[in-house]
Design a protein around this motif. Structure first.
Motif, mmCIF file in Angstrom:
data_model
loop_
_atom_site.group_PDB
_atom_site.id
_atom_site.type_symbol
_atom_site.label_atom_id
_atom_site.label_comp_id
_atom_site.label_asym_id
_atom_site.label_seq_id
_atom_site.Cartn_x
_atom_site.Cartn_y
_atom_site.Cartn_z
ATOM 1 N N GLY A 18 17.465 9.795 12.443
ATOM 2 C CA GLY A 18 16.771 9.303 13.620
ATOM 3 C C GLY A 18 15.363 9.871 13.741
ATOM 4 N N PRO A 19 14.699 9.603 14.846
ATOM 5 C CA PRO A 19 13.324 10.068 15.026
ATOM 6 C C PRO A 19 13.266 11.568 15.312
ATOM 7 C CG PRO A 19 14.060 8.896 16.966
ATOM 8 C CD PRO A 19 15.150 8.772 15.949
ATOM 9 N N ARG A 20 12.140 12.182 14.910
ATOM 10 C CA ARG A 20 11.914 13.602 15.174
ATOM 11 C C ARG A 20 10.415 13.870 15.180
ATOM 12 N NH1 ARG A 20 10.574 15.918 10.234
ATOM 13 N NH2 ARG A 20 11.157 14.632 8.468
ATOM 14 N N VAL A 21 10.011 14.968 15.760
ATOM 15 C CA VAL A 21 8.620 15.395 15.725
ATOM 16 C C VAL A 21 8.421 16.140 14.411
ATOM 17 C CG1 VAL A 21 6.854 16.833 16.798
ATOM 18 C CG2 VAL A 21 8.420 15.511 18.223
ATOM 19 N N SER A 22 7.509 15.658 13.575
ATOM 20 C CA SER A 22 7.305 16.264 12.265
ATOM 21 C C SER A 22 6.096 17.191 12.226
ATOM 22 C CB SER A 22 7.154 15.175 11.204
ATOM 23 O OG SER A 22 6.051 14.338 11.499
ATOM 24 N N GLY A 23 5.261 17.144 13.245
ATOM 25 C CA GLY A 23 4.088 18.008 13.306
ATOM 26 C C GLY A 23 3.428 17.917 14.656
ATOM 27 N N ASP A 24 2.468 18.795 14.880
ATOM 28 C CA ASP A 24 1.780 18.788 16.161
ATOM 29 C C ASP A 24 0.394 19.399 16.041
ATOM 30 O OD1 ASP A 24 1.910 21.723 16.529
ATOM 31 O OD2 ASP A 24 4.034 21.382 16.851
ATOM 32 N N GLU A 25 -0.435 19.105 17.020
ATOM 33 C CA GLU A 25 -1.736 19.736 17.202
ATOM 34 C C GLU A 25 -1.777 20.223 18.643
ATOM 35 O OE1 GLU A 25 -5.233 17.483 16.084
ATOM 36 O OE2 GLU A 25 -4.106 16.498 14.482
ATOM 37 N N PRO A 26 -1.587 21.526 18.854
ATOM 38 C CA PRO A 26 -1.590 22.040 20.227
ATOM 39 C C PRO A 26 -2.973 21.939 20.862
ATOM 40 C CG PRO A 26 -1.008 23.778 18.648
ATOM 41 C CD PRO A 26 -1.322 22.553 17.880
ATOM 42 N N SER A 27 -3.003 21.783 22.183
ATOM 43 C CA SER A 27 -4.278 21.813 22.895
ATOM 44 C C SER A 27 -4.851 23.222 22.806
ATOM 45 C CB SER A 27 -4.089 21.398 24.357
ATOM 46 O OG SER A 27 -3.319 22.363 25.039
ATOM 47 N N GLU A 28 -6.162 23.346 22.948
ATOM 48 C CA GLU A 28 -6.814 24.649 22.806
ATOM 49 C C GLU A 28 -6.259 25.678 23.784
ATOM 50 O OE1 GLU A 28 -11.087 24.588 22.613
ATOM 51 O OE2 GLU A 28 -11.044 22.651 21.588
ATOM 52 N N VAL A 29 -5.931 25.253 24.979
ATOM 53 C CA VAL A 29 -5.440 26.173 26.009
ATOM 54 C C VAL A 29 -4.078 26.754 25.629
ATOM 55 C CG1 VAL A 29 -4.705 26.342 28.413
ATOM 56 C CG2 VAL A 29 -6.733 25.001 27.824
ATOM 57 N N PHE A 30 -3.198 25.930 25.080
ATOM 58 C CA PHE A 30 -1.832 26.357 24.783
ATOM 59 C C PHE A 30 -1.611 26.757 23.329
ATOM 60 C CE2 PHE A 30 -1.247 23.980 28.709
ATOM 61 C CZ PHE A 30 -0.484 24.871 29.421
ATOM 62 N N ALA A 31 -2.601 26.593 22.452
ATOM 63 C CA ALA A 31 -2.440 26.925 21.033
ATOM 64 C C ALA A 31 -1.967 28.367 20.813
ATOM 65 C CB ALA A 31 -3.725 26.649 20.266
ATOM 66 N N PRO A 32 -2.532 29.380 21.487
ATOM 67 C CA PRO A 32 -2.039 30.747 21.252
ATOM 68 C C PRO A 32 -0.560 30.928 21.604
ATOM 69 C CG PRO A 32 -4.151 30.806 22.376
ATOM 70 C CD PRO A 32 -3.694 29.378 22.365
ATOM 71 N N VAL A 33 -0.118 30.314 22.677
ATOM 72 C CA VAL A 33 1.284 30.431 23.094
ATOM 73 C C VAL A 33 2.200 29.726 22.098
ATOM 74 C CG1 VAL A 33 2.945 29.843 24.913
ATOM 75 C CG2 VAL A 33 0.644 30.593 25.523
ATOM 76 N N ILE A 34 1.831 28.522 21.696
ATOM 77 C CA ILE A 34 2.648 27.751 20.767
ATOM 78 C C ILE A 34 2.690 28.436 19.404
ATOM 79 C CG2 ILE A 34 2.788 25.543 19.534
ATOM 80 C CD1 ILE A 34 1.643 24.274 22.170
ATOM 81 N N ASN A 35 1.549 28.943 18.928
ATOM 82 C CA ASN A 35 1.516 29.624 17.633
ATOM 83 C C ASN A 35 2.304 30.932 17.662
ATOM 84 O OD1 ASN A 35 0.040 27.558 16.516
ATOM 85 N ND2 ASN A 35 -1.916 28.535 16.908
ATOM 86 N N THR A 36 2.287 31.638 18.779
ATOM 87 C CA THR A 36 3.092 32.855 18.910
ATOM 88 C C THR A 36 4.580 32.516 18.842
ATOM 89 O OG1 THR A 36 1.396 33.950 20.228
ATOM 90 C CG2 THR A 36 3.635 34.827 20.395
ATOM 91 N N HIS A 37 4.975 31.451 19.534
ATOM 92 C CA HIS A 37 6.376 31.013 19.496
ATOM 93 C C HIS A 37 6.792 30.651 18.066
ATOM 94 C CE1 HIS A 37 10.105 28.990 20.460
ATOM 95 N NE2 HIS A 37 9.661 27.941 19.805
ATOM 96 N N LYS A 38 5.939 29.913 17.345
ATOM 97 C CA LYS A 38 6.269 29.521 15.975
ATOM 98 C C LYS A 38 6.367 30.741 15.062
ATOM 99 C CE LYS A 38 4.450 24.860 16.134
ATOM 100 N NZ LYS A 38 3.460 23.926 15.578
#
Length: 62
Positions: A18-38
């Motif tokens: 089925g469908p899935r998210v295969s990639g993303d580009e975080p917004s500048e504001v949330f990029a540090p939070v998302i990259n820390t989580h990853k």
């Protein structure tokens, strides 16, 4: 609406499961939070320091 605040782009893919998210580009504001989580997810729950696993600043969103 929340996805639009967190991400500039989400890339979708589909396969037999089925469908899935295969990639993303975080917004500048949330990029540090998302990259820390990853980085923490990649390092078994610990956001690594430089020289000890994958550092947050070195982690690519992919």
């Amino acid at each position: 609406m929340l996805n639009q605040a967190l991400f500039k782009r989400l890339y979708a893919d589909a396969d037999d499961d089925g469908p899935r998210v295969s990639g993303d580009e975080p917004s500048e504001v949330f990029a540090p939070v998302i990259n820390t989580h990853k980085a923490a997810k990649h390092n078994g729950g610990v956001a690594a320091l430089s020289g000890k696993g994958t550092a947050v600043s070195e982690w690519c969103a992919s």
